[in-house]
Design a protein around this motif. Sequence first.
Motif, PDB file in Angstrom:
ATOM      1  N   GLY A 179       0.810  -3.848   6.367  1.00  0.00           N
ATOM      2  CA  GLY A 179       1.706  -2.938   7.078  1.00  0.00           C
ATOM      3  C   GLY A 179       1.891  -3.296   8.533  1.00  0.00           C
ATOM      4  O   GLY A 179       2.934  -2.981   9.109  1.00  0.00           O
ATOM      5  N   ARG A 200       3.736  -8.907   9.579  1.00  0.00           N
ATOM      6  CA  ARG A 200       4.800  -9.430   8.731  1.00  0.00           C
ATOM      7  C   ARG A 200       4.381 -10.711   8.032  1.00  0.00           C
ATOM      8  O   ARG A 200       4.769 -10.962   6.880  1.00  0.00           O
ATOM      9  N   ARG A 251       2.213  -9.770   5.102  1.00  0.00           N
ATOM     10  CA  ARG A 251       3.020  -9.172   4.043  1.00  0.00           C
ATOM     11  C   ARG A 251       3.826 -10.231   3.296  1.00  0.00           C
ATOM     12  O   ARG A 251       3.892 -10.202   2.058  1.00  0.00           O
ATOM     13  N   HIS A 285       3.001   1.726   2.353  1.00  0.00           N
ATOM     14  CA  HIS A 285       4.077   2.689   2.600  1.00  0.00           C
ATOM     15  C   HIS A 285       3.705   3.636   3.744  1.00  0.00           C
ATOM     16  O   HIS A 285       4.548   3.954   4.605  1.00  0.00           O
ATOM     17  N   GLU A 323       4.032   1.810   7.081  1.00  0.00           N
ATOM     18  CA  GLU A 323       5.435   1.593   7.433  1.00  0.00           C
ATOM     19  C   GLU A 323       6.112   2.874   7.898  1.00  0.00           C
ATOM     20  O   GLU A 323       7.070   2.812   8.685  1.00  0.00           O
TER      21      GLU A 323
END
Length: 295
Positions: free
Chosen positions: A126, A129, A132, A183, A186
């Motif tokens: 999260g 980048r 992820r 989630h 974010e």
Amino acid sequence: MGTALKTPEPDVTAPDAGHSPGQPPAREADRAPMLPRVTRAQLGHLGIVAASLSLGVLLWHIVTAINLNFFINFENVPSPARVFTAFMGHIQTSIFWTHIGVSMRRILISFSLATVLGIGIGLIMGRSRLARAFIMPYIEVIRPIPAVAWIPLAILMWPTEESSIIYITFLGALFPIVLNTLHGVEQTPEVMVRAAQSLGATRAAVFRHVVIPAALPSIAAGLAIGMGVSWFSLLAGEIISGQYGIGYFTWDAYSLINYQDIVVGMLVIGFLGTGSTAAVRLVTRPMLAWQKRTR
């Protein structure tokens, strides 16, 4: 001259224990320990739950009593009385509790590992980048694979059946925890992050005091979902390669065409899963106390 002055008599009344001067004495009702009160709404909710379960058992009894065979065949489904009698017989045997204990131990080990790794991976993904982009392809490819499909490979990969079952259960719980944590991170309001940075907070302080608290509701939801999925994965592993466990008990009853034991196993699985999920919510509730204070 001969009049003697009378000195006021001291107050011999003993003060209440814990009573400070200048404060009124505490009433007996205030001294009594505060007991949790059940509200009328909670009683109404419990009543609806009890009525719903009673209605379900009644319908189950009716369809098995008349041997209903209309699209769904209930002719071989045991009645609630037969299932209850079988359950009462099993709880008096040690092997039945061994099955339950083995399954609970597997759930505890695999879910604990999934919680630690899942939350950690989700938080890193999260906030980075690069992480992820590197990890997400593996998650998207592995996540749709059902637990049953992992069983042959898990048996080949791990040295014992026990470790292979724990591995399959771990995978089932891991992905819901990772995705819900991701989630939650974010959804952290960017204005809160910038406000903390403008006050001189470091990246570590922002991560600890802003990002993690904001992600806690999603993390708690992911833990509850992961617990349910972990039971599904555990039973798949126990049915195929286990020798003990409530999943093996249910599959063995099916192999022996023992219908009431099949239902006993199913109901025990349902209650264990419900209890485990409730325990997860109870443990995570103190971490979400700040939500009530902000409302």
